[in-house]
Design an enzyme around this catalytic site. Structure first.
Site, short mmCIF file in Angstrom:
data_model
loop_
_atom_site.label_atom_id
_atom_site.label_comp_id
_atom_site.label_asym_id
_atom_site.label_seq_id
_atom_site.Cartn_x
_atom_site.Cartn_y
_atom_site.Cartn_z
N LYS A 102 2.13 6.73 -14.05
CA LYS A 102 2.19 8.01 -13.32
C LYS A 102 2.90 9.03 -14.21
O LYS A 102 3.89 8.67 -14.88
CB LYS A 102 2.99 7.76 -12.03
CG LYS A 102 3.05 8.88 -11.03
CD LYS A 102 3.79 8.41 -9.77
CE LYS A 102 3.79 9.42 -8.66
NZ LYS A 102 4.39 8.89 -7.41
N SER A 125 1.58 9.48 -3.57
CA SER A 125 1.40 10.40 -4.67
C SER A 125 0.98 9.74 -5.97
O SER A 125 0.60 10.42 -6.91
CB SER A 125 2.70 11.16 -4.92
OG SER A 125 3.75 10.28 -5.25
N SER A 161 4.44 6.07 -1.64
CA SER A 161 3.56 6.57 -2.70
C SER A 161 3.00 5.49 -3.63
O SER A 161 2.13 5.81 -4.45
CB SER A 161 4.29 7.63 -3.53
OG SER A 161 4.38 8.83 -2.80
#
Lengths: 465, 64
Positions: free
Chosen positions: A78, A154, A178
């Site tokens: 990420k 996310s 997330s």
């Protein structure tokens, strides 16, 4: 084209010299080049560094050395993780002007020490404040199983990259769900470890009370290996535990025998669509579980998590809200501004409630070892959908995707989302929840479910792309 | 007793807090900020009216 079932299979082949790490990485880079313009998982690809690292792994093996249990395994992170020499975007346009990171995040460094090879950084909701990975600066990352649907967020890029088979292993972060939400929507194994079990050093923060980092994979053994090599104290993260690592891989085949398992009811049994209920039932039936258990005041726990997240996240960004307000993603901007206005008394009350709730849930874990709950109320919704029907009420989709994840990360419990695929539907996750530091039990149960075919994480069919 | 959240004047609160925080809000997003604070206000009610014993502290170093 070479096909490997998971990261562990790649590492075994590289160690056995039936394939070189360089060949594996070259193929991964070609796949990213071919598919990512449509999948939009990656915001940065690092071909030169990845190939150089692969050559080092191959050289070490040729010299009789063992590069580690993830030898030659390509992975990606990420884009809130620091990568030495790269600017850490955290999904934000505002961060583009920051200096490049001076060192890798601890989680990246530990995966590299185990022989894994970093190939790039992945898309996310801005500053991790979202469950959808629709980013006004870097675009949406769709679900590889159905490109008209959400990947979740996310850590949506981290989930989609594994679901698409671009890389076998990625890292994400989980503050309110997330990791678990995108693992559910994309049909993967996702681990949110105990709060403080894995170092967050070098991972851009969101809400310090709840921030966790963890891996995504398509097999339980990959999750276990990644978790094991990332454990260990880290003075760079003030909340990282000083407990000794407890390796989960050697315990993986112990199975669920002797573990007391129950299904969460009340808050966790309401509001879901039929697929979510069926997935929990399928996992419960496979484990022969009928006992139900109530986590008291879970809805208040979710509300308190919301207040703390909004307060801490907005405080983190207060200077940027003053100076660069209109450079925020509109999807996060107005929530951050409103969160900055939360009275201190509300925040403190929510923190006290966290302690109260933790004490009650600790007591429950005196009578059970593992609790089952849905991960998301539904399968991945269409990218354009804005509402969900929850208990007969039409509610905004974006916050309510975290209905079942928020009350659990609130008190730092370790959780794996395991992927269930029912006939004629998209994948959906079930949360396996344990007492703090009991990740090994979760991985044992997940391995048993995987071995029995109850859960699986097949690569999405990309032939139409 | 829980106050009726409809009595709450979110627009006035947001205007004052923007001044307190030195956080100017452009007119074209102010309505959205007010709406977001209304949601926070509603979410907060059950938590801020929950009673604890006086000795229940938050966890300054949180150990799960």
């Amino acid at each position: 084209m070479m096909q490997f079932s998971d990261a562990t299979a790649i590492a075994a082949a590289v160690q056995a010299q039936t394939v070189t790490a360089e060949a594996v990485v070259t193929q991964v880079l070609q796949q990213i080049e071919h598919y990512d313009s449509r999948l939009n998982c990656f915001t940065t690809v690092l071909p030169e560094a990845a190939l150089a690292a692969a050559q080092q792994v191959d050289l070490a093996i040729a010299q009789g050395q063992s590069p580690g249990p993830l030898a030659g395994v390509p992975f990606a992170v990420k884009n809130l993780f620091d990568i030495q020499g790269q600017v850490t975007l955290a999904g934000a346009k505002i961060n583009q002007v920051n200096l490049p990171a001076s060192q890798d995040a601890t989680a990246i460094a530990r995966l590299k020490q185990a022989g894994a090879i970093l190939v790039g950084a992945l898309n996310m909701d801005e500053y991790a404040y979202g469950f959808v990975t629709i980013n006004s600066h870097y675009g949406a990352t769709p679900n590889p199983h159905d490109l008209s649907r959400l990947s979740g967020g996310s850590s949506g890029g981290s989930a989609a990259a594994v679901a698409a088979g671009l890389v076998p292993l990625t890292l994400g972060s989980d503050t309110n769900g997330s990791i678990r939400v995108p693992a559910s929507f994309c049909g993967l194994y996702g681990l949110k470890p105990t709060y403080g079990r894995l170092s967050r050093a070098g991972a851009y923060p969101f809400s310090a009370s709840f921030d966790h980092v963890g891996p995504f994979s398509r097999s339980v053994r990959d999750l276990a290996v990644a978790y094991d090599v990332m454990q260990g104290p880290d003075p760079r993260d003030p909340i990282c535990t000083e407990r000794s690592p407890e390796l989960s891989l050697p315990q993986l085949r112990q199975g669920p025998e002797g573990l007391r398992i129950a299904i969460a009811d009340a808050h966790f049994a309401r509001g879901m669509y039929s697929e979510a209920a069926a997935a929990v039932s399928r996992v419960a039936a496979a484990l022969d579980v009928v006992q139900r258990i109530t986590l008291p005041e879970a809805a208040k726990a979710r509300a308190a998590a919301y207040l703390i997240t909004a307060s801490e996240g907005s405080n983190l960004h207060l200077t940027r809200l003053r100076d660069r307000l209109m450079d925020f993603d509109p999807a996060t901007r107005d929530r951050f501004v409103a969160g900055a206005m939360i009275p201190t008394g509300w925040y403190l009350q929510a923190q006290r409630f966290r302690r109260w709730y933790r004490d009650r849930v600790r007591a429950i874990f005196q009578t059970v070892d593992v609790i089952l709950a849905p991960t998301t109320p539904c399968v991945a919704p269409p990218l354009t959908q804005t509402t969900l029907m929850i208990d007969g009420q039409e509610l905004p989709l974006r916050p309510n995707v975290g209905l079942y994840t928020q009350p659990l990360s609130f008190i730092g419990l370790p959780i794996i989302s395991v992927p269930v695929r029912l006939p004629e539907t998209l994948p959906i996750g079930v949360q396996l929840i344990a007492a703090p530091y009991q990740e090994a039990k979760l991985l044992q149960i997940a391995a048993s479910l995987e071995a029995e075919g109850v859960t699986a994480a097949p690569v999405a069919d990309l032939t139409a792309l | 007793m829980t106050p009726d959240s409809t009595d709450f004047d979110a627009a006035a609160y947001v205007t004052v807090m923007a001044q307190v925080l030195d956080l100017p809000i452009p007119d074209d997003i102010k309505a959205s900020v007010i709406e977001n604070f209304c949601q926070i206000h509603a979410i907060a009610q059950p938590v801020i009216h929950f009673s604890f014993p006086d000795d229940l502290e938050a966890a300054p170093i949180f150990k799960p």
